[in-house]
Motif scaffolding. Structure first.
Motif, PDB file in Angstrom:
ATOM      1  N   ASN A  79       0.836  -1.219   0.000  1.00  0.00           N
ATOM      2  CA  ASN A  79       0.000   0.000   0.000  1.00  0.00           C
ATOM      3  C   ASN A  79       0.857   1.251   0.000  1.00  0.00           C
ATOM      4  OD1 ASN A  79      -2.276  -1.561   0.096  1.00  0.00           O
ATOM      5  ND2 ASN A  79      -2.515  -1.420   2.295  1.00  0.00           N
ATOM      6  N   LEU A  80       1.917   1.203   0.786  1.00  0.00           N
ATOM      7  CA  LEU A  80       2.790   2.366   0.868  1.00  0.00           C
ATOM      8  C   LEU A  80       3.412   2.657  -0.496  1.00  0.00           C
ATOM      9  CD1 LEU A  80       3.373   4.183   3.217  1.00  0.00           C
ATOM     10  CD2 LEU A  80       5.440   2.875   3.699  1.00  0.00           C
ATOM     11  N   TRP A  81       3.883   1.610  -1.130  1.00  0.00           N
ATOM     12  CA  TRP A  81       4.477   1.782  -2.450  1.00  0.00           C
ATOM     13  C   TRP A  81       3.441   2.337  -3.419  1.00  0.00           C
ATOM     14  CZ3 TRP A  81       8.006   2.733  -5.733  1.00  0.00           C
ATOM     15  CH2 TRP A  81       7.818   2.435  -7.086  1.00  0.00           C
ATOM     16  N   ASN A  82       2.230   1.821  -3.357  1.00  0.00           N
ATOM     17  CA  ASN A  82       1.185   2.322  -4.247  1.00  0.00           C
ATOM     18  C   ASN A  82       0.956   3.810  -4.051  1.00  0.00           C
ATOM     19  OD1 ASN A  82       0.657  -0.122  -5.471  1.00  0.00           O
ATOM     20  ND2 ASN A  82      -0.884  -0.711  -3.963  1.00  0.00           N
ATOM     21  N   SER A  83       0.916   4.215  -2.788  1.00  0.00           N
ATOM     22  CA  SER A  83       0.727   5.641  -2.516  1.00  0.00           C
ATOM     23  C   SER A  83       1.828   6.461  -3.159  1.00  0.00           C
ATOM     24  CB  SER A  83       0.718   5.908  -1.010  1.00  0.00           C
ATOM     25  OG  SER A  83      -0.557   5.722  -0.477  1.00  0.00           O
ATOM     26  N   VAL A  84       3.064   6.008  -2.943  1.00  0.00           N
ATOM     27  CA  VAL A  84       4.194   6.764  -3.487  1.00  0.00           C
ATOM     28  C   VAL A  84       4.102   6.833  -5.003  1.00  0.00           C
ATOM     29  CG1 VAL A  84       6.690   6.763  -3.795  1.00  0.00           C
ATOM     30  CG2 VAL A  84       5.732   6.216  -1.569  1.00  0.00           C
ATOM     31  N   PHE A  85       3.906   5.675  -5.612  1.00  0.00           N
ATOM     32  CA  PHE A  85       3.906   5.639  -7.058  1.00  0.00           C
ATOM     33  C   PHE A  85       2.778   6.484  -7.638  1.00  0.00           C
ATOM     34  CE2 PHE A  85       5.061   4.021 -11.078  1.00  0.00           C
ATOM     35  CZ  PHE A  85       3.881   3.868 -11.801  1.00  0.00           C
ATOM     36  N   LEU A  86       1.576   6.280  -7.098  1.00  0.00           N
ATOM     37  CA  LEU A  86       0.428   7.004  -7.639  1.00  0.00           C
ATOM     38  C   LEU A  86       0.584   8.507  -7.458  1.00  0.00           C
ATOM     39  CD1 LEU A  86      -2.598   4.794  -6.611  1.00  0.00           C
ATOM     40  CD2 LEU A  86      -1.803   5.288  -8.908  1.00  0.00           C
ATOM     41  N   SER A  87       0.988   8.927  -6.279  1.00  0.00           N
ATOM     42  CA  SER A  87       1.079  10.367  -6.025  1.00  0.00           C
ATOM     43  C   SER A  87       2.154  11.009  -6.886  1.00  0.00           C
ATOM     44  CB  SER A  87       1.365  10.639  -4.543  1.00  0.00           C
ATOM     45  OG  SER A  87       0.417  10.001  -3.742  1.00  0.00           O
ATOM     46  N   LEU A 210       3.471  20.650  -4.703  1.00  0.00           N
ATOM     47  CA  LEU A 210       3.431  20.149  -3.334  1.00  0.00           C
ATOM     48  C   LEU A 210       2.001  19.878  -2.882  1.00  0.00           C
ATOM     49  CD1 LEU A 210       5.702  19.746  -1.308  1.00  0.00           C
ATOM     50  CD2 LEU A 210       5.043  21.903  -0.278  1.00  0.00           C
ATOM     51  N   LEU A 211       1.134  20.872  -3.108  1.00  0.00           N
ATOM     52  CA  LEU A 211      -0.267  20.711  -2.739  1.00  0.00           C
ATOM     53  C   LEU A 211      -0.907  19.551  -3.470  1.00  0.00           C
ATOM     54  CD1 LEU A 211      -1.947  24.179  -2.373  1.00  0.00           C
ATOM     55  CD2 LEU A 211      -1.865  22.330  -0.730  1.00  0.00           C
ATOM     56  N   ALA A 212      -0.596  19.457  -4.770  1.00  0.00           N
ATOM     57  CA  ALA A 212      -1.168  18.380  -5.564  1.00  0.00           C
ATOM     58  C   ALA A 212      -0.732  17.030  -5.016  1.00  0.00           C
ATOM     59  CB  ALA A 212      -0.760  18.530  -7.027  1.00  0.00           C
ATOM     60  N   PHE A 213       0.538  16.933  -4.626  1.00  0.00           N
ATOM     61  CA  PHE A 213       1.031  15.677  -4.063  1.00  0.00           C
ATOM     62  C   PHE A 213       0.267  15.321  -2.794  1.00  0.00           C
ATOM     63  CE2 PHE A 213       4.071  12.358  -3.412  1.00  0.00           C
ATOM     64  CZ  PHE A 213       4.142  12.222  -2.036  1.00  0.00           C
ATOM     65  N   ILE A 214       0.094  16.302  -1.937  1.00  0.00           N
ATOM     66  CA  ILE A 214      -0.589  16.039  -0.671  1.00  0.00           C
ATOM     67  C   ILE A 214      -2.039  15.621  -0.908  1.00  0.00           C
ATOM     68  CG2 ILE A 214      -1.438  17.119   1.439  1.00  0.00           C
ATOM     69  CD1 ILE A 214       1.117  18.711   1.534  1.00  0.00           C
ATOM     70  N   PHE A 215      -2.708  16.318  -1.810  1.00  0.00           N
ATOM     71  CA  PHE A 215      -4.092  15.934  -2.097  1.00  0.00           C
ATOM     72  C   PHE A 215      -4.161  14.541  -2.716  1.00  0.00           C
ATOM     73  CE2 PHE A 215      -6.704  19.158  -0.675  1.00  0.00           C
ATOM     74  CZ  PHE A 215      -6.200  20.404  -0.978  1.00  0.00           C
ATOM     75  N   ALA A 216      -3.233  14.232  -3.589  1.00  0.00           N
ATOM     76  CA  ALA A 216      -3.235  12.913  -4.218  1.00  0.00           C
ATOM     77  C   ALA A 216      -2.967  11.831  -3.184  1.00  0.00           C
ATOM     78  CB  ALA A 216      -2.184  12.864  -5.327  1.00  0.00           C
ATOM     79  N   TRP A 217      -1.995  12.082  -2.322  1.00  0.00           N
ATOM     80  CA  TRP A 217      -1.638  11.106  -1.309  1.00  0.00           C
ATOM     81  C   TRP A 217      -2.807  10.857  -0.362  1.00  0.00           C
ATOM     82  CZ3 TRP A 217       3.026   8.494  -0.297  1.00  0.00           C
ATOM     83  CH2 TRP A 217       3.101   7.836   0.933  1.00  0.00           C
ATOM     84  N   ASN A 218      -3.487  11.936   0.021  1.00  0.00           N
ATOM     85  CA  ASN A 218      -4.568  11.827   0.998  1.00  0.00           C
ATOM     86  C   ASN A 218      -5.872  11.341   0.399  1.00  0.00           C
ATOM     87  OD1 ASN A 218      -2.844  12.701   2.931  1.00  0.00           O
ATOM     88  ND2 ASN A 218      -3.703  14.755   3.111  1.00  0.00           N
ATOM     89  N   ASN A 219      -5.879  11.127  -0.883  1.00  0.00           N
ATOM     90  CA  ASN A 219      -7.127  10.761  -1.514  1.00  0.00           C
ATOM     91  C   ASN A 219      -7.609   9.393  -1.071  1.00  0.00           C
ATOM     92  OD1 ASN A 219      -8.576   9.323  -3.987  1.00  0.00           O
ATOM     93  ND2 ASN A 219      -9.004  11.494  -3.980  1.00  0.00           N
ATOM     94  N   PHE A 220      -8.892   9.255  -0.941  1.00  0.00           N
ATOM     95  CA  PHE A 220      -9.465   8.002  -0.429  1.00  0.00           C
ATOM     96  C   PHE A 220     -10.467   7.401  -1.408  1.00  0.00           C
ATOM     97  CE2 PHE A 220     -10.831   4.979   2.563  1.00  0.00           C
ATOM     98  CZ  PHE A 220     -12.215   4.983   2.649  1.00  0.00           C
ATOM     99  N   VAL A 221     -11.435   8.201  -1.817  1.00  0.00           N
ATOM    100  CA  VAL A 221     -12.579   7.654  -2.533  1.00  0.00           C
ATOM    101  C   VAL A 221     -12.211   7.146  -3.929  1.00  0.00           C
ATOM    102  CG1 VAL A 221     -13.304   9.901  -3.413  1.00  0.00           C
ATOM    103  CG2 VAL A 221     -14.975   8.102  -3.133  1.00  0.00           C
ATOM    104  N   PHE A 222     -11.228   7.826  -4.586  1.00  0.00           N
ATOM    105  CA  PHE A 222     -10.854   7.389  -5.935  1.00  0.00           C
ATOM    106  C   PHE A 222     -10.335   5.952  -5.898  1.00  0.00           C
ATOM    107  CE2 PHE A 222     -10.541  11.172  -8.798  1.00  0.00           C
ATOM    108  CZ  PHE A 222     -11.206  12.026  -7.961  1.00  0.00           C
ATOM    109  N   ALA A 223      -9.426   5.738  -4.959  1.00  0.00           N
ATOM    110  CA  ALA A 223      -8.820   4.411  -4.897  1.00  0.00           C
ATOM    111  C   ALA A 223      -9.821   3.391  -4.365  1.00  0.00           C
ATOM    112  CB  ALA A 223      -7.583   4.466  -4.018  1.00  0.00           C
TER     113      ALA A 223
END
Lengths: 285, 307, 372
Positions: A79-87, A210-223
């Motif tokens: 999961n951690l890797w997925n977060s990194v890669f996706l963001s 930076l903001l985009a990264f944080i929003f992407a990382w914190n995203n829940f519903v898309f995934a």
């Protein structure tokens, strides 16, 4: 300049202290919990002084939890890797697409530019499920379900409007005369974009990214909607963690800590960019 | 030195006509967005269909029936009510709290700057993970908050598990996550206000409540409105916190729009109803975002004018 | 080094026509001043010539080559901006070097070119500074250096002295013509300051109402302005404007001032019987002794020193106020009753309704001053 009475200053300090406690306490508590064994966690009243243990983190990182019941596989690292890669990928793509577009919107008031800009902006505010639910059906037909490609593309819905919104304002702030001067000196529009516009808008681009990264990382519903277990980022993964059986609370806490650590660290490291992006970006547009 | 460059040199290199340039630059971004529009229109169509994933043979257009059914559906009214209450209470409470904190931190001292950075942290946490954190803290068995509650006489406080306190709990989480956003915005606003009116008021001995209500607040209004609209837009479509906390439960206490739509789609596989619900939500947010963008453009012009 | 021609240039911004059918030819090596108030379209015209804006109609020809469709980077033009437009993230050296490095000139050539121009403009000691560390005067000269370094055949200078302090402006006003003449470039110079226009320009194009109102040498503009507004723009103190209606009788064309008959030359024929405005430049009026033929009686209201002149405010019997100027140091009455001699040859007559000049007096050469 102001006369603040002693009472007032005490009240202010108390108020401020309460505020800080309210906002900081949960983070602190979960952090502590991540170093506790199940026994420590479950004891009432909660222990403030305990012997910390790293077993929660080791379990997560090695992916194996050995207990009396047997060995359990934990896929949290995945999961951690997925977060990194996706963001990272999503932000990179959205910068690549969004910065030139923001430049176009800033410099050339072409017909329909305001309408297009408004439409793109309105995506930011539309309910995501409106797009995601039909998209699950389409993705299955297109074979994009549970693929990185599909996810990164959909994540553009989060990142692109942000980039466009913030970076356009920074480009508009560059005086047109400065770009004219570079062109008249003999450089093409592309050289001007590369050597003048980009460097001068650099801080804005960094803030937006930076903001985009944080929003992407914190995203829940898309995934949650579009990804299956092997592609889920930490936000969804941590939740699945909770409902899974046999997981210990300490590990959940450790998983949460690992999941929020990157964004918190980024925020601390680049907080000036962040605040500028959030507040002035909202104002500068 | 050459006078004017010859025609030959003019044609070299990558030549994109000046007129086409802006479109070429924004084309990739536009294509991505068009890709998003397709499912949007699909959703519009679904909302006019009786469509259940579990009964694909029964799929047909029933036009406005899904919408009409809402009028007589207590579930819909419940969704609407909960969503509005949630949005209203979070926005109002966060506004008050955010304003208060911004006022406390107004002066540029090292301590204040440090505190405002610290207060950024909840905002940087994923809302779903924040809900998870609070879930752990309110666990009836070992949660520290449950323990503290018992200390003040609230035995057996059920937090998110009880219909009477579930809303309170999720609103609390929302406040925890999003108040810093309002605080940052209002703090930036406060610090950008011109100092002359305040200096003049101080010189004239104007009482502080007057200064606050008649000078500070009006000047801060654009920021307050921006923050309010922004949060309203997000709050009325809140999904992460509520779903992560209770998946809409207990029962239907917390079935706000997006949660209800999600459950309709994945649990009841009722695509039609889900789409119709989302369309209604979309209309609300579209209207709100229109108002927001107008107001934000005005704020931007103002900031530019004073720059 | 190049001629510049503008043919029927039209430029509109939304509903506002800024330039309407403007045509102009600038000769090789000439300094042409574009003069006019803000909004007259001067900067727009420069941008059209430079190629960063496109005209809605018309052609721009540089040295015989039609520039329609040619991008700015290929036009061989140098431009200095009113707000300097320096690149904030580069030091002065890099700023100035941009035209040379655009041509991919070798390092030593760039260095030599930049340093030579910097020496010329006396900024060689601040070349390593960033723009924010430069004073306004240094910024202005850096911008100028950047425009000059490539020795472009056409130079566009957009009010470069506007944001510079008065002392430096005065110095540059003396240095610039020599500098520009040495480079041999064809120059278009924009300014709102008439003194600058007259000092620097070989010819002046007075702009207004989306076009060129008058084109001529500084002398022509000053002594034979095409209209009221132009006469008002040039000259300090401002030209005296008096409503008159010339009439003719047996002895010739005349007007009455302070009850005294003032003769006008025969060339004023077109103005007879019309509502007119007579323009009297303050330096064409002088005080004379009582009893001089044709002297107009006035009362002195106030006297002010104004740089190198002494300006006296007088009032006629009819209550009209006139300014009279004479070189500082020359004696003259400073109070009470006085008498003015009006040189008919220096009178400019304008039609009241249209503002157009109907006639000027006699010879264009300035009058000889009799010692009082």
């Amino acid at each position: 300049m102001e006369h603040t009475s002693l009472i007032e200053r005490i009240l202010r300090a108390v108020a401020l202290a309460l505020v800080v406690v309210f906002f900081m306490f949960p983070l602190l508590w979960i952090f502590l919990m991540s170093f506790q064994t199940n026994e420590t966690i479950l004891s009432i009243p909660p222990e403030l002084f305990f012997t910390p243990t790293l077993q929660n983190y080791t379990a997560l990182i090695t992916g194996k939890l050995t207990s009396a019941a047997g060995t359990l596989d934990i896929a949290f690292m995945r999961n951690l890797w997925n977060s990194v890669f996706l963001s990272v990928t999503s932000v990179a793509v959205s910068l690549l697409l969004g910065v030139p577009a923001a430049y176009a919107f800033a410099r050339h008031k072409f017909r329909g530019s305001e309408d297009i800009a408004f439409t793109l902006l309105s995506f930011r505010f539309a309910p995501p499920l409106l797009v995601l639910l039909p998209l699950t059906l389409y993705f299955q037909q297109l074979g994009l379900a549970n693929t990185y490609f599909g996810l990164v593309w959909v994540y553009q819905l989060i990142c692109l409007p942000l980039i466009l919104w913030i970076v356009r304002g920074y480009f508009e702030d560059i005086s047109a005369d400065v770009e004219y001067a570079y062109r008249i000196a003999g450089h093409s529009w592309f050289a001007t974009f590369r050597k003048i516009a980009l460097p001068l808008a650099g801080p804005g681009i960094a803030a937006a990214g930076l903001l985009a990264f944080i929003f992407a990382w914190n995203n829940f519903v898309f995934a949650l909607v579009l990804a299956s277990a092997d592609k889920q980022p930490v936000t969804v993964g941590a939740l699945a963690f909770v409902t899974a059986s046999g997981i210990q609370y300490g590990q959940i806490a450790a998983a949460i800590v690992l999941s929020i650590a990157p964004t918190l660290a980024l925020a601390l490291y680049a907080q000036r960019y962040l605040v500028e992006g959030l507040s002035l970006g909202a104002v500068k547009g | 030195m050459p006078a004017v460059v010859s025609t030959a040199r003019r044609r070299s290199g990558l030549r994109i006509s000046k007129r086409a340039l802006p479109y070429v630059l924004s084309l990739p971004a536009l294509l991505v967005c068009i890709g998003i529009l397709v499912p949007f229109f699909a959703a519009v169509l679904y909302s006019f269909q009786r469509y259940r994933l579990s009964q694909p043979w029964n799929r047909q257009y029933n036009w406005g029936e899904n919408y009409l059914n809402f009028f007589t559906d207590p579930g819909f009214w419940n969704t609407l009510r909960v969503s509005l209450v949630y949005a209203g209470s979070t926005v109002v409470l966060e506004l008050l709290l955010g304003l208060g904190i911004a006022l406390l931190l107004q002066k540029r001292t090292r301590l204040n700057n440090f505190i405002s950075i610290m207060l950024l942290m909840p905002l940087m946490t994923a809302p779903a993970l924040a809900a998870l954190m609070w879930k752990l803290m309110t666990n009836p068995g070992f949660g520290v908050l449950s323990y503290l509650a018992s200390l003040v006489g609230l035995q057996d406080f059920r937090w998110a598990s009880s219909p009477s306190t579930a809303l309170f709990t999720v609103v609390l989480v929302d406040i925890w996550v999003y108040t810093p956003f309002i605080m940052i915005l209002l703090l930036a606003g406060l610090r950008s206000l011109p100092t002359q009116p305040f200096e003049a008021a101080a010189l004239d001995g104007v009482p502080r409540s007057f200064v606050f209500f008649r000078i500070t607040l009006p000047m801060l209004m654009p920021y307050i409105l921006t923050a309010t609209l922004f949060r309203l837009l997000d709050s009325i479509q809140q999904f992460d916190i509520i779903y992560a906390m209770t998946q809409g439960g207990p029962g239907d206490t917390l079935t706000v729009f997006q949660v209800e739509a999600y459950l309709n789609f994945f649990q009841s596989t009722n695509v039609g109803r889900s789409a119709a619900l989302l369309m209604i939500l979309w209309v609300i947010t579209y209207f709100l975002s229109f108002v927001f963008i107008k107001n934000w453009l005005r704020l931007r012009e103002r900031a530019r004018g004073e720059a | 080094m190049a001629t510049l021609e503008l043919h029927n240039i039209v430029k509109r911004f939304k509903d506002n026509t800024v330039l309407d059918d403007v045509s102009l030819t600038v000769n090789d090596g000439e300094i042409l001043v574009l003069f006019g108030p803000s909004g007259a379209g001067k900067t727009v015209l420069l941008r059209l010539i430079a190629g960063v804006l496109d005209a809605d109609a018309g052609r721009i020809v540089i040295d015989g080559e039609d520039m329609t469709g040619v991008d700015a980077e290929f036009r061989g033009v140098g431009m200095a901006f009113q707000n300097f437009a320096l690149f904030p993230h580069m030091d002065a050296f890099a700023n100035i070097a941009t035209p040379l490095e655009a041509r991919k000139a070798p390092r030593d050539a760039v260095k030599a070119g930049v340093e030579s121009v910097a020496r010329l403009l006396k900024i060689d000691h601040v070349l390593t500074h960033r723009p924010r560390a430069l004073s306004n005067g240094q910024k202005q000269r850096t911008a100028l250096a950047r425009a000059l370094v490539g020795s472009p055949p056409v130079l566009l200078l957009d009010d470069p002295l506007r944001n510079v302090d008065a002392k430096l402006r005065f110095e540059m006003r003396l240095e610039l013509p020599r500098l520009l003449a040495d480079r041999g470039a064809t120059v278009i110079y924009v300014t709102q300051d008439y003194k600058e226009a007259m000092a620097l320009g070989d010819r002046i194009a007075v702009m207004g109402q989306a076009g060129i109102r008058q084109l001529g040498t500084p002398e022509e503009i000053y002594l034979q302005p095409a209209g009221l507004e132009i006469a008002r723009l040039f000259g300090d103190p401002t030209i005296n404007l008096l409503d008159v209606r010339p009439s003719r009788d047996g002895q010739g064309i005349h007007v009455a001032l302070s009850g005294t008959r003032v003769e006008l030359p025969a060339a004023m024929e077109p103005s007879v019987g019309r509502a007119c405005v007579a323009g009297l430049r303050p330096e064409t009026l002088r005080f004379v002794k009582a009893g001089t033929k044709g002297a107009v009686p006035v009362t002195i209201e106030a006297e002010t020193p104004l740089n190198e002149k002494t300006v006296t405010l007088v009032r006629t019997r009819g209550g009209r106020e006139i300014l009279v100027s004479r070189p500082a140091g020359t004696p003259g009455p400073d109070h009470g009753e006085a008498f003015l001699d009006i040189d008919a040859g220096g009178v400019l007559m304008f039609d009241k309704a249209s503002g157009e000049r109907l006639a000027a007096g006699g010879p264009a050469a300035p009058r000889k001053r009799a010692t009082a």
